[in-house]
Design a protein around this motif. Sequence first.
Motif, PDB file in Angstrom:
ATOM      1  N   LYS A  97      36.881  40.903  29.227  1.00 37.76           N
ATOM      2  CA  LYS A  97      37.815  39.723  29.642  1.00 37.76           C
ATOM      3  C   LYS A  97      39.070  39.848  28.645  1.00 37.76           C
ATOM      4  O   LYS A  97      40.343  39.445  28.638  1.00 37.76           O
ATOM      5  CB  LYS A  97      38.016  37.936  29.343  1.00 37.76           C
ATOM      6  CG  LYS A  97      36.584  38.090  30.588  1.00 37.76           C
ATOM      7  CD  LYS A  97      36.021  36.326  30.209  1.00 37.76           C
ATOM      8  CE  LYS A  97      36.906  34.984  30.520  1.00 37.76           C
ATOM      9  NZ  LYS A  97      36.412  34.306  30.198  1.00 37.76           N
ATOM     10  N   LEU A  98      38.596  39.787  26.901  1.00 40.78           N
ATOM     11  CA  LEU A  98      40.101  39.490  26.996  1.00 40.78           C
ATOM     12  C   LEU A  98      40.687  41.396  26.326  1.00 40.78           C
ATOM     13  O   LEU A  98      42.271  41.245  26.567  1.00 40.78           O
ATOM     14  CB  LEU A  98      39.994  39.964  25.292  1.00 40.78           C
ATOM     15  CG  LEU A  98      40.646  40.227  23.310  1.00 40.78           C
ATOM     16  CD1 LEU A  98      41.402  39.069  23.873  1.00 40.78           C
ATOM     17  CD2 LEU A  98      39.804  40.698  22.817  1.00 40.78           C
ATOM     18  N   LYS A 101      43.860  40.658  29.386  1.00 45.02           N
ATOM     19  CA  LYS A 101      44.260  39.665  28.971  1.00 45.02           C
ATOM     20  C   LYS A 101      45.308  39.948  29.196  1.00 45.02           C
ATOM     21  O   LYS A 101      45.620  41.334  28.291  1.00 45.02           O
ATOM     22  CB  LYS A 101      43.567  38.822  28.255  1.00 45.02           C
ATOM     23  CG  LYS A 101      44.565  37.300  28.107  1.00 45.02           C
ATOM     24  CD  LYS A 101      44.284  36.993  26.461  1.00 45.02           C
ATOM     25  CE  LYS A 101      44.966  35.259  26.093  1.00 45.02           C
ATOM     26  NZ  LYS A 101      44.268  35.135  24.347  1.00 45.02           N
ATOM     27  N   ARG A 102      46.421  39.019  29.838  1.00 49.80           N
ATOM     28  CA  ARG A 102      47.986  39.843  30.157  1.00 49.80           C
ATOM     29  C   ARG A 102      48.920  38.859  30.081  1.00 49.80           C
ATOM     30  O   ARG A 102      48.792  37.881  31.299  1.00 49.80           O
ATOM     31  CB  ARG A 102      48.192  40.669  31.248  1.00 49.80           C
ATOM     32  CG  ARG A 102      49.354  41.317  30.660  1.00 49.80           C
ATOM     33  CD  ARG A 102      48.903  42.575  31.980  1.00 49.80           C
ATOM     34  NE  ARG A 102      50.273  43.394  31.970  1.00 49.80           N
ATOM     35  CZ  ARG A 102      50.658  44.459  32.588  1.00 49.80           C
ATOM     36  NH1 ARG A 102      49.688  45.708  32.893  1.00 49.80           N
ATOM     37  NH2 ARG A 102      51.948  45.031  33.086  1.00 49.80           N
ATOM     38  N   HIS A 103      50.056  38.397  29.276  1.00 45.32           N
ATOM     39  CA  HIS A 103      50.813  37.746  29.582  1.00 45.32           C
ATOM     40  C   HIS A 103      50.062  36.423  29.657  1.00 45.32           C
ATOM     41  O   HIS A 103      49.930  35.740  28.425  1.00 45.32           O
ATOM     42  CB  HIS A 103      50.990  37.399  30.665  1.00 45.32           C
ATOM     43  CG  HIS A 103      53.161  36.860  30.757  1.00 45.32           C
ATOM     44  ND1 HIS A 103      53.581  36.568  30.513  1.00 45.32           N
ATOM     45  CD2 HIS A 103      53.208  36.018  32.156  1.00 45.32           C
ATOM     46  CE1 HIS A 103      54.370  35.672  30.484  1.00 45.32           C
ATOM     47  NE2 HIS A 103      54.482  35.646  31.246  1.00 45.32           N
ATOM     48  N   ASN A 104      50.843  35.621  30.539  1.00 47.10           N
ATOM     49  CA  ASN A 104      49.376  33.813  30.363  1.00 47.10           C
ATOM     50  C   ASN A 104      47.952  33.497  31.826  1.00 47.10           C
ATOM     51  O   ASN A 104      47.417  33.122  31.831  1.00 47.10           O
ATOM     52  CB  ASN A 104      50.078  32.968  30.893  1.00 47.10           C
ATOM     53  CG  ASN A 104      51.793  32.937  30.125  1.00 47.10           C
ATOM     54  OD1 ASN A 104      51.327  32.317  29.168  1.00 47.10           O
ATOM     55  ND2 ASN A 104      52.597  32.499  30.876  1.00 47.10           N
ATOM     56  N   TYR A 105      47.708  35.236  32.076  1.00 50.17           N
ATOM     57  CA  TYR A 105      46.509  35.484  32.684  1.00 50.17           C
ATOM     58  C   TYR A 105      45.219  35.723  31.551  1.00 50.17           C
ATOM     59  O   TYR A 105      45.697  36.302  30.888  1.00 50.17           O
ATOM     60  CB  TYR A 105      47.065  36.770  33.784  1.00 50.17           C
ATOM     61  CG  TYR A 105      45.216  36.993  34.077  1.00 50.17           C
ATOM     62  CD1 TYR A 105      44.385  35.850  34.558  1.00 50.17           C
ATOM     63  CD2 TYR A 105      44.884  38.437  33.623  1.00 50.17           C
ATOM     64  CE1 TYR A 105      43.281  36.822  35.078  1.00 50.17           C
ATOM     65  CE2 TYR A 105      43.358  38.553  34.060  1.00 50.17           C
ATOM     66  CZ  TYR A 105      42.479  37.840  34.723  1.00 50.17           C
ATOM     67  OH  TYR A 105      41.150  38.419  35.609  1.00 50.17           O
ATOM     68  N   HIS A 106      44.364  34.901  31.239  1.00 53.22           N
ATOM     69  CA  HIS A 106      43.099  34.405  30.455  1.00 53.22           C
ATOM     70  C   HIS A 106      41.020  35.678  30.694  1.00 53.22           C
ATOM     71  O   HIS A 106      40.979  35.952  29.958  1.00 53.22           O
ATOM     72  CB  HIS A 106      43.004  33.335  30.461  1.00 53.22           C
ATOM     73  CG  HIS A 106      44.145  32.148  30.155  1.00 53.22           C
ATOM     74  ND1 HIS A 106      44.933  32.899  28.614  1.00 53.22           N
ATOM     75  CD2 HIS A 106      44.916  31.165  30.169  1.00 53.22           C
ATOM     76  CE1 HIS A 106      45.780  31.588  28.468  1.00 53.22           C
ATOM     77  NE2 HIS A 106      45.994  31.150  29.507  1.00 53.22           N
ATOM     78  N   GLY A 107      42.009  36.666  31.728  1.00 54.63           N
ATOM     79  CA  GLY A 107      41.158  37.807  31.951  1.00 54.63           C
ATOM     80  C   GLY A 107      40.049  36.739  33.007  1.00 54.63           C
ATOM     81  O   GLY A 107      38.746  36.979  32.866  1.00 54.63           O
ATOM     82  N   GLY A 108      39.526  35.373  33.495  1.00 62.57           N
ATOM     83  CA  GLY A 108      39.577  35.108  34.913  1.00 62.57           C
ATOM     84  C   GLY A 108      38.856  35.270  35.478  1.00 62.57           C
ATOM     85  O   GLY A 108      39.907  36.059  36.620  1.00 62.57           O
ATOM     86  N   GLU A 226      39.661  30.894  37.252  1.00 64.43           N
ATOM     87  CA  GLU A 226      41.079  30.932  36.598  1.00 64.43           C
ATOM     88  C   GLU A 226      41.862  30.734  37.890  1.00 64.43           C
ATOM     89  O   GLU A 226      43.093  29.843  37.149  1.00 64.43           O
ATOM     90  CB  GLU A 226      41.680  31.597  35.585  1.00 64.43           C
ATOM     91  CG  GLU A 226      42.498  31.780  34.942  1.00 64.43           C
ATOM     92  CD  GLU A 226      43.147  33.215  33.788  1.00 64.43           C
ATOM     93  OE1 GLU A 226      44.195  32.586  33.647  1.00 64.43           O
ATOM     94  OE2 GLU A 226      42.276  33.499  33.403  1.00 64.43           O
ATOM     95  N   GLU A 356      49.467  34.410  36.704  1.00 65.03           N
ATOM     96  CA  GLU A 356      50.325  34.915  35.769  1.00 65.03           C
ATOM     97  C   GLU A 356      49.998  35.661  35.043  1.00 65.03           C
ATOM     98  O   GLU A 356      50.722  36.024  33.247  1.00 65.03           O
ATOM     99  CB  GLU A 356      50.191  33.491  34.702  1.00 65.03           C
ATOM    100  CG  GLU A 356      50.731  32.094  35.542  1.00 65.03           C
ATOM    101  CD  GLU A 356      50.937  30.978  34.812  1.00 65.03           C
ATOM    102  OE1 GLU A 356      50.762  31.176  33.265  1.00 65.03           O
ATOM    103  OE2 GLU A 356      50.899  30.371  35.400  1.00 65.03           O
TER     104      GLU A 356
END
Length: 397
Positions: A97-98, A101-108, A226, A356
Amino acid sequence: MAADLSITPLLKLLAQYQESEDKTVSHDLVVSVTAAFASILTENGINEAQRSALLTAMSFSGLSYNSDIITPIVKVMRSVAVKVPIDFHDREFATKKLKLKRHNYHGGFVDIVGTGGDGHNTFNVSTTSALLASPYLLIAKHGNRAATSVSGSSDMISALAGSPSVLSVPPEAVGPILTHHSNLAFLFAPTYHPSLATVAKLRRELGFSTIFNVLGPLANPIEGIEARILGVKNKRLGNVFARVLQLMGIQKGMVVCGDVGRGLDEISPCGTTSCWRLVAAPAGSPPGTLASISEFQLHPERDFGLALHPLEECKSRSPHENADIVKSILRNEVPTGDPIMDYCLLNSAALLVVAEVVDDWKEAVGLIQQAMQEKASLKEWEAYAAACDALHQKNSK
């Protein structure tokens, strides 16, 4: 089977509602309807005549499209669904998930689905868009067989894999596949919602859309979604579904309806699309603060930098023919400007924006095109299909 539960008082309430000029939905009506559907989904304790009367009254009164009614029933439906045992604290899963993660996307988890029933019989764009976006997103695609179209999402996915093994993945295998093999998971609806089998025959015999047609796209069984895009078949449902997502606590989501005829349950390749986007509550808001809803329109040329295409050029074919087209798209063999390619670009790019990963629609198109050129989407699909096939062979021994 439990003894029959009478819902005669509820049916009388529904009759009074339908006859009344005041269409206010009372708390008592919401509670009674929710309890009835909880019984249907858990005990099947209501006899067939009354179940038929309930579904008919809900449809003809318009309550099947009422957000105050839909929201609690969706919660019941998800609560009784077969769970996907994801260990969110697993170190490898958290690391994956990490990395996403990019910009405001948290990997969900992310999903894109249409309610169907729009009568346009278009290509499997939601499923293909999910595949195209998979290098950037953790995809939990909820889907089923065709109901009103030539090729449903699971029909095409099965044809694409060349085996039904992609439909037989047990829930406990989803987490390991996502952790170790691919960003993709296809959640075959009958596996997760076995309670719907009790009403399947009745739904077929009624012959018209019921509230279960509405509930399915909202009932993705996986926890921790997400972001999602939900397509609806006419504009009057746009705000209804956006409100349901809002009441479900979704912070990132968008409901879309292409402005084509009676409506298209995807972003349209031939003109404007009406959108209802959930805007997340500002950072620092009190826990439980709902997202707000922003209404606007999208256009292929203006917002995505893509050409317009007649809807007739984006029609669905058989599952196998659609799968062949998807293979060509994933292999980056389809020429620039192809109608179906652009149709899929619109919807996959929108998924990146709603999640996002980026804020700009045209930038999102560029990211999807880059993934195609690098065959990154193809790699995610092949890894998923191979993992499903290996699991199927292991379980068959």
